[in-house]
Design a protein around this motif. Structure first.
Motif, mmCIF file in Angstrom:
data_model
loop_
_atom_site.group_PDB
_atom_site.id
_atom_site.type_symbol
_atom_site.label_atom_id
_atom_site.label_comp_id
_atom_site.label_asym_id
_atom_site.label_seq_id
_atom_site.Cartn_x
_atom_site.Cartn_y
_atom_site.Cartn_z
ATOM 1 N N LYS A 61 0.767 -1.142 0.026
ATOM 2 C CA LYS A 61 -0.093 -0.130 0.060
ATOM 3 C C LYS A 61 0.921 1.152 -0.051
ATOM 4 C CE LYS A 61 -4.048 2.177 0.446
ATOM 5 N NZ LYS A 61 -4.788 2.372 -0.456
ATOM 6 N N TYR A 62 2.055 1.251 0.692
ATOM 7 C CA TYR A 62 3.012 2.147 0.660
ATOM 8 C C TYR A 62 3.386 2.666 -0.478
ATOM 9 C CZ TYR A 62 7.466 4.876 1.231
ATOM 10 O OH TYR A 62 8.514 5.382 1.214
ATOM 11 N N GLU A 65 1.162 4.067 -2.952
ATOM 12 C CA GLU A 65 0.864 5.611 -2.614
ATOM 13 C C GLU A 65 2.051 6.387 -3.159
ATOM 14 O OE1 GLU A 65 0.187 5.614 1.485
ATOM 15 O OE2 GLU A 65 -1.948 4.799 1.314
ATOM 16 N N THR A 66 3.371 5.800 -3.339
ATOM 17 C CA THR A 66 4.551 6.522 -3.582
ATOM 18 C C THR A 66 5.132 6.413 -4.816
ATOM 19 O OG1 THR A 66 6.081 4.817 -2.475
ATOM 20 C CG2 THR A 66 5.425 6.728 -1.019
ATOM 21 N N ASN A 71 1.139 2.338 -10.281
ATOM 22 C CA ASN A 71 -0.060 2.129 -9.365
ATOM 23 C C ASN A 71 -0.691 0.849 -9.834
ATOM 24 O OD1 ASN A 71 -2.067 2.449 -7.557
ATOM 25 N ND2 ASN A 71 -2.448 4.454 -7.935
ATOM 26 N N ARG A 110 2.726 2.538 8.143
ATOM 27 C CA ARG A 110 2.559 3.585 7.141
ATOM 28 C C ARG A 110 3.240 4.998 7.443
ATOM 29 N NH1 ARG A 110 -2.046 1.258 4.996
ATOM 30 N NH2 ARG A 110 -3.429 2.712 6.140
#
Length: 153
Positions: A61-62, A65-66, A71, A110
């Motif tokens: 998930k991290y 997001e980065t 994605n 996170r």
């Protein structure tokens, strides 16, 4: 891809300095190399693998997001990882013994992973993907071995 795009490679000094993520690992002590591979060792191994896969959800998930440019790929990997974690958890004798991080634990992790420096995020992403790859290689070996033993159904 990380190495090529961002020049983050295995021998990077920064990489070594930031390797304090405590990512899930599967080791010999987790029942992967014991012979004979008894049911209790199989169960211990499956518990460890499922728990590790559930833990990797937060790390993935991290990355999602980065590492915005990837994605969709990360989302697919994350979804597949969760499905595999559930499938393996169902194979454990006592599924409630599989460790699934709660929302507070995931949020704390996170927060710990977030950095204001882009190069730290890139190195963190590289470390997570490298260890995830290693974890999945060992998972595949263990599941193949279990599949080929008579005591595994």
């Amino acid at each position: 891809q990380m190495c090529e795009r961002f020049t983050v490679c295995e021998n990077s000094v920064e990489l070594l300095l930031q390797n304090n993520l405590n990512l899930p690992k599967v080791t010999e002590a987790d029942g992967l190399t014991f012979s004979p591979f008894s049911v209790s060792f199989q169960d211990k191994c499956l518990r460890k693998i499922s728990s590790g896969l559930y833990m990797f959800r937060t790390y993935l998930k991290y990355i999602q997001e980065t590492f915005i440019s990837e994605n969709q790929n990360i989302e697919l990997i994350s979804h597949s990882t969760e499905h595999l974690a559930r499938t393996i958890r169902d194979m454990v004798i006592n599924p409630e013994e599989v460790i699934i991080p709660d929302a507070a634990t995931q949020e704390a992790l996170r927060t710990k992973l977030k950095s204001s420096k882009a190069w730290i995020e890139k190195i963190t992403t590289h470390l997570i993907l490298r260890d995830f790859t290693s974890f999945m290689e060992k998972t595949v070996r263990a599941v193949r071995y279990l599949k080929n033993t008579r005591s595994f159904s």
